[in-house]
Design a protein around this motif. Sequence first.
Motif, short mmCIF file in Angstrom:
data_model
loop_
_atom_site.label_atom_id
_atom_site.label_comp_id
_atom_site.label_asym_id
_atom_site.label_seq_id
_atom_site.Cartn_x
_atom_site.Cartn_y
_atom_site.Cartn_z
N GLU A 238 0.83 -1.20 0.00
CA GLU A 238 0.00 0.00 0.00
C GLU A 238 0.87 1.25 0.00
OE1 GLU A 238 -3.92 -0.34 2.37
OE2 GLU A 238 -2.52 -1.65 3.47
N ASN A 239 2.14 1.11 0.36
CA ASN A 239 3.02 2.26 0.49
C ASN A 239 4.38 1.91 -0.10
OD1 ASN A 239 4.52 4.47 1.28
ND2 ASN A 239 4.47 4.00 3.46
N GLU B 196 -1.85 10.54 1.10
CA GLU B 196 -2.91 9.53 1.06
C GLU B 196 -4.30 10.14 1.05
OE1 GLU B 196 -2.14 7.09 4.44
OE2 GLU B 196 -0.26 6.29 3.65
N HIS B 197 -4.42 11.41 1.45
CA HIS B 197 -5.76 12.02 1.53
C HIS B 197 -5.74 13.41 0.91
CE1 HIS B 197 -6.84 8.74 4.21
NE2 HIS B 197 -5.81 9.04 4.97
N SER C 230 0.65 9.61 -6.13
CA SER C 230 0.37 9.29 -4.74
C SER C 230 -1.00 8.62 -4.64
CB SER C 230 0.39 10.57 -3.90
OG SER C 230 -0.53 11.52 -4.42
N PRO C 231 -1.27 7.91 -3.53
CA PRO C 231 -2.57 7.23 -3.40
C PRO C 231 -3.78 8.14 -3.59
CG PRO C 231 -1.06 6.44 -1.72
CD PRO C 231 -0.36 7.58 -2.41
N ASP C 232 -3.65 9.43 -3.22
CA ASP C 232 -4.78 10.34 -3.41
C ASP C 232 -4.81 10.97 -4.80
OD1 ASP C 232 -2.76 12.21 -3.35
OD2 ASP C 232 -3.44 13.22 -1.52
#
Length: 343
Positions: free
Chosen positions: A60-61, A342-343, A286-288
């Motif tokens: 996940e990272n 992430e957000h 990035s995840p976001d």
Amino acid sequence: MKKKIILVISLVYGSLLFGQQKTFTNPLLPSGADPYSTYHNGYYYYTHTTGDKLMLWKTENLADLKNAESKLIWTPPAGTPYSKEIWAPEFHIIDGKWYVYFAADDGDNNNHRMYVLENTSKDPFGGKWELKGKVAAWPDRWAIDGNVFTYKNELYMIWSGWEGHTNSQQNIYIAKMKNPWTIDGKRVLIAEPTYAWEKQGDLQDEKNPPHVNVNEGPQYLEHNGNIFIVFSASGCWTDYYALGLLKFKGGDILDPASWTKHPEPVFSGSENNGVYAPGHNSFFKSPDGKEDWILYHANSNPGEGCGRKRSPRMQKIRWNADGTPNLGIPVPENERLAVPSEH
């Protein structure tokens, strides 16, 4: 009093743990050339060159790659044209199926070509990986570092190859694809080494002839409607290995005149930061989805060449006012960086 001490210790430990989770330092692994990642359903699927097999990591990272789950995806059958020197794998999702592109040969570098495996499972750690075959353009020449992308709903491949049958120069070619395992028609030359910083290859031995001019490792990059290809230049066995930039000016993407090369490298080694020969990169978000990052390999000391001392690293990139990518300078190994947002 004991409760207060315990509370303070807990807060300090929690703060340290939180800090460890939110920052990282390069390199991500002790070794791993040609790093590439694919983001899918909340996970990064990462890979790099191992030489004799295809490995896949899941995390996940990406900053915590050292603790990622890994799996052996494929080992080539012995005695085949693709059983040796497996380089620069890339995992892609195309039309709901997983594909891995890689270069390989039979032990003779002159026979390097690109190949692709397919997996119809939604989970690349499951299902079965099947060889679809060699991915070759016309004329069929030495080829490595294939990267596929979609432009105007059509699939294309870019790669590094020789003009003829001898190792004198590596160029960047592009071709349209009929499907994920078949190139449609002829290859088109869109870049070749022209500047001095692309022609540094002075190690003289049988494997690496002197003065080899190199453009390799092309990677498609799109931002706000602008299209670029970032590529590696000069011999990887030298400390001059660096990244160059092609920009698509518009028009026919298969027309060499539609591409222009930046006159200077856009990412080079830094003696002050202790990072040498950065190259063969890829990009990820990035995840976001708000940040753009570069994933690349580099050496920690001068003169370490193309061996197993190359290690994967990553850092955030920015964008210039003219829309071109600003890759910055390779950060030192002791510099703490914030993990991708992430957000």
